[in-house]
Design an enzyme around this catalytic site. Structure first.
Site, PDB file in Angstrom:
ATOM      1  N   CYS A  92       4.320  -5.525  16.232  1.00 11.45           N
ATOM      2  CA  CYS A  92       4.346  -4.507  16.733  1.00 11.45           C
ATOM      3  C   CYS A  92       2.240  -4.845  17.293  1.00 11.45           C
ATOM      4  CB  CYS A  92       4.064  -3.051  16.860  1.00 11.45           C
ATOM      5  SG  CYS A  92       5.696  -2.341  16.521  1.00 11.45           S
TER       6      CYS A  92
ATOM      7  N   SER B 123      11.603   6.092   8.949  1.00  8.86           N
ATOM      8  CA  SER B 123      10.823   5.732  10.046  1.00  8.86           C
ATOM      9  C   SER B 123      11.320   4.765  10.825  1.00  8.86           C
ATOM     10  CB  SER B 123       8.914   5.773   9.843  1.00  8.86           C
ATOM     11  OG  SER B 123       8.813   4.920  11.251  1.00  8.86           O
TER      12      SER B 123
ATOM     13  N   GLU C  60       1.350  -1.547  -0.084  1.00  3.55           N
ATOM     14  CA  GLU C  60      -0.116  -0.244  -0.122  1.00  3.55           C
ATOM     15  C   GLU C  60       1.022   1.092   0.152  1.00  3.55           C
ATOM     16  OE1 GLU C  60      -2.402  -0.469   3.403  1.00  3.55           O
ATOM     17  OE2 GLU C  60      -3.405  -2.128   2.931  1.00  3.55           O
TER      18      GLU C  60
ATOM     19  N   CYS D 274      -1.472   1.450   7.741  1.00  4.36           N
ATOM     20  CA  CYS D 274      -1.602   0.468   7.327  1.00  4.36           C
ATOM     21  C   CYS D 274      -1.841  -0.909   7.488  1.00  4.36           C
ATOM     22  CB  CYS D 274       0.381   0.267   7.567  1.00  4.36           C
ATOM     23  SG  CYS D 274       1.269   1.452   7.729  1.00  4.36           S
TER      24      CYS D 274
ATOM     25  N   CYS E 281       5.195  -6.908   8.077  1.00  3.91           N
ATOM     26  CA  CYS E 281       6.194  -7.127   8.067  1.00  3.91           C
ATOM     27  C   CYS E 281       6.566  -7.666   9.472  1.00  3.91           C
ATOM     28  CB  CYS E 281       5.489  -4.576   9.428  1.00  3.91           C
ATOM     29  SG  CYS E 281       7.168  -4.622   9.939  1.00  3.91           S
TER      30      CYS E 281
ATOM     31  N   CYS F 104       3.063   8.196   2.012  1.00  2.08           N
ATOM     32  CA  CYS F 104       3.787   7.329   2.349  1.00  2.08           C
ATOM     33  C   CYS F 104       3.352   6.112   1.272  1.00  2.08           C
ATOM     34  CB  CYS F 104       1.999   7.279   3.427  1.00  2.08           C
ATOM     35  SG  CYS F 104       3.286   5.872   4.648  1.00  2.08           S
TER      36      CYS F 104
ATOM     37  N   SER G 241       9.175   5.309  16.188  1.00  2.43           N
ATOM     38  CA  SER G 241       8.157   5.576  16.859  1.00  2.43           C
ATOM     39  C   SER G 241       8.319   4.399  18.098  1.00  2.43           C
ATOM     40  CB  SER G 241       7.929   4.096  15.799  1.00  2.43           C
ATOM     41  OG  SER G 241       7.555   4.530  14.492  1.00  2.43           O
ATOM     42  N   LEU G 242       8.488   5.724  18.841  1.00  5.76           N
ATOM     43  CA  LEU G 242       8.463   4.823  19.887  1.00  5.76           C
ATOM     44  C   LEU G 242       7.875   4.408  21.233  1.00  5.76           C
ATOM     45  CD1 LEU G 242      11.019   5.764  22.275  1.00  5.76           C
ATOM     46  CD2 LEU G 242       9.673   7.928  23.549  1.00  5.76           C
ATOM     47  N   HIS G 243       6.699   5.476  21.891  1.00  2.91           N
ATOM     48  CA  HIS G 243       4.738   5.210  21.868  1.00  2.91           C
ATOM     49  C   HIS G 243       5.552   5.056  23.338  1.00  2.91           C
ATOM     50  CE1 HIS G 243       3.833   4.937  17.579  1.00  2.91           C
ATOM     51  NE2 HIS G 243       4.045   3.997  17.542  1.00  2.91           N
TER      52      HIS G 243
ATOM     53  N   GLU H 124       8.962  -2.764   7.975  1.00  3.09           N
ATOM     54  CA  GLU H 124       9.872  -2.304   8.801  1.00  3.09           C
ATOM     55  C   GLU H 124      11.429  -1.918   8.128  1.00  3.09           C
ATOM     56  OE1 GLU H 124      13.186  -0.056  10.625  1.00  3.09           O
ATOM     57  OE2 GLU H 124      10.810  -0.388  12.045  1.00  3.09           O
TER      58      GLU H 124
ATOM     59  N   CYS I  32      -0.571  -3.847  15.243  1.00  6.81           N
ATOM     60  CA  CYS I  32      -0.014  -3.258  13.770  1.00  6.81           C
ATOM     61  C   CYS I  32      -1.015  -3.865  12.608  1.00  6.81           C
ATOM     62  CB  CYS I  32       1.320  -2.752  13.680  1.00  6.81           C
ATOM     63  SG  CYS I  32       1.664  -2.548  12.044  1.00  6.81           S
TER      64      CYS I  32
END
Length: 422
Positions: free
Chosen positions: A176, A261, A152, A406, A172, A165, A284-286, A228, A179
């Site tokens: 996570c 990212s 995508e 995503c 991936c 994007c 991408s900390l979160h 990633e 996601c």
């Protein structure tokens, strides 16, 4: 793209209420990722499975001009019995006029156009579906590659820029749990040209007025789609060159308009810092604490928050580019004011002005632990950061009405196709 929120596939599991670690207000609710199976999981006992292994591709993508530097393109044409100097012209058509159509290349000899394009401009991606949102200012594409793999991209028009994007992998392996792409697992890496073809299509669509508001110039590219980027390091770095190198080598975009990212592959962040490519790094900390981030971002089991922020700060020092800290605000999970203060303290401990925090409102999912923060909680989180001197901008999310995160469109189309075959 906003963080992924795939459609619910089953009944919501009971949420276990925990008390937060020492520091928060008494009675404050703390939800953890393990309180519910990963989004999109097919069984209640599912757990994220982190994997760095890249499955072998089912056949190699055809050689393409964008896979090669200019010298490589000239050599490829000579090996095929064609004049090497035509590589300059072919490259200018591709990177400046955004075309791979031989009929549009009238400055090339008529007898060689088709052969030149066949040698270096094969079709790599074709459109499966395109969805529009935000009054036509956002277009999400689902692309199919040569081997049937799908990825995508999302094209977004803002007041002062037009941003694409892009995906760098199909699926991936970072797992996570919030996601959709992470729950797919990793299918394969994309080639440099498969990444760049997403950009060319977007640049042409923008220039032809495909977005609301008339013709526009594609100015920004962010590697925040599927995958990633650091796991596909070689292809991504080559793609960065094609993006920022001037024609005929590449598109000639400003490096400050390109963002890579990562969830936090520390050794590769340090490697990227030495490439001489001053693109923006987005982390991408979160979560600012290892207790939560270990569960929210599985790669934190290998490189902890402190190591990651050290590497990000060193990236700033090496490139002069301020680092973006991405932080998806998830209700009762990571949106506590004390976590905002902890994040500010961690950033300020390494200096001032080197990081910019982007809180991202999560697309709401009623009945799930993966849902957006309350407006007042979000405001308090942002105010806490700003009072601590941290530059903070809430992300303008796009495409929530077209499964903008995503992996959502790919999952939806796959499910529809399976239903038709039943």
């Amino acid at each position: 793209m906003s963080p992924a929120r795939p459609p619910r596939t089953g009944r919501t599991q009971p949420v276990a209420i925990r008390r937060a670690p020492a520091g928060p207000r008494p009675g404050e609710v703390q939800v953890f990722p393990t309180d519910q199976p990963p989004e999109g999981a097919t069984s209640p006992d599912a757990r994220p499975r982190l994997s760095f292994a890249v499955p072998p591709a089912r056949g190699k993508a055809p050689r393409h001009l964008a896979d090669l530097d200019l010298a490589g393109r000239k050599a490829a044409l000579k090996d095929s019995g064609l004049p090497g100097f035509r590589a300059d012209q072919l490259s200018r058509h591709y990177f400046t006029h955004h075309t791979r159509d031989a009929a549009e290349m009238t400055d090339l000899p008529a007898g060689q156009r088709e052969q030149l394009c066949a040698e270096l401009l094969p079709e790599l991606i074709h459109e499966v579906r395109a969805l529009r949102a935000d009054g036509g200012r956002t277009i999400k594409h689902l692309w199919e590659l040569h081997d049937g793999v799908r990825v995508e991209s999302v094209l977004m028009r803002y007041k002062d820029r037009t941003t694409l994007c892009v995906s760098s992998q199909a699926g991936c392996g970072m797992a996570c749990p919030f996601c959709a792409t992470g729950q797919m697992g990793l299918t394969r890496n994309l080639s440099t040209a498969e990444i760049i073809e997403q950009v060319r299509h977007a640049a042409r669509l923008s220039a032809e007025g495909g977005l609301a508001g008339g013709p526009a110039r594609l100015s920004n590219v962010v590697f925040m789609g599927m995958g990633e980027p650091m796991v596909n390091y070689r292809s991504v770095v080559a793609a960065l060159h094609r993006l920022i190198d001037p024609a005929p080598q590449g598109f000639g975009l400003s490096a400050r308009g390109v963002t890579v990212s990562t969830v936090g592959l520390v050794p590769l962040i340090r490697k990227l810092a030495g490439e001489g490519l001053p693109v923006t790094l987005a982390v991408s900390l979160h979560a600012p604490d290892d207790e939560l981030r270990d569960e929210l971002i599985p790669v934190n089991s290998k490189w902890k928050v402190g190591e990651l922020l050290d590497a990000a700060h060193d990236y700033f020092r090496a490139t002069g580019r301020r680092v973006s800290i991405e932080y998806a605000l998830i209700k009762d999970m990571n949106d506590h004011a004390w976590r905002a203060q902890m994040l500010a303290d961690e950033l300020n401990r390494r200096g001032s002005g080197w990081a910019h925090v982007n809180p991202i409102p999560l697309n709401p999912t009623p009945g799930s632990i993966w849902t957006c923060s309350e407006p007042g909680v979000q405001d308090t989180f942002v105010d806490t950061l700003r009072r601590a001197g941290i530059t903070t901008t809430v992300r303008d999310t796009r495409g929530s009405d077209i499964d903008g995160a995503c992996g959502q469109l790919a999952t939806e189309v796959l499910n529809q196709e399976k239903a038709k075959r039943r």
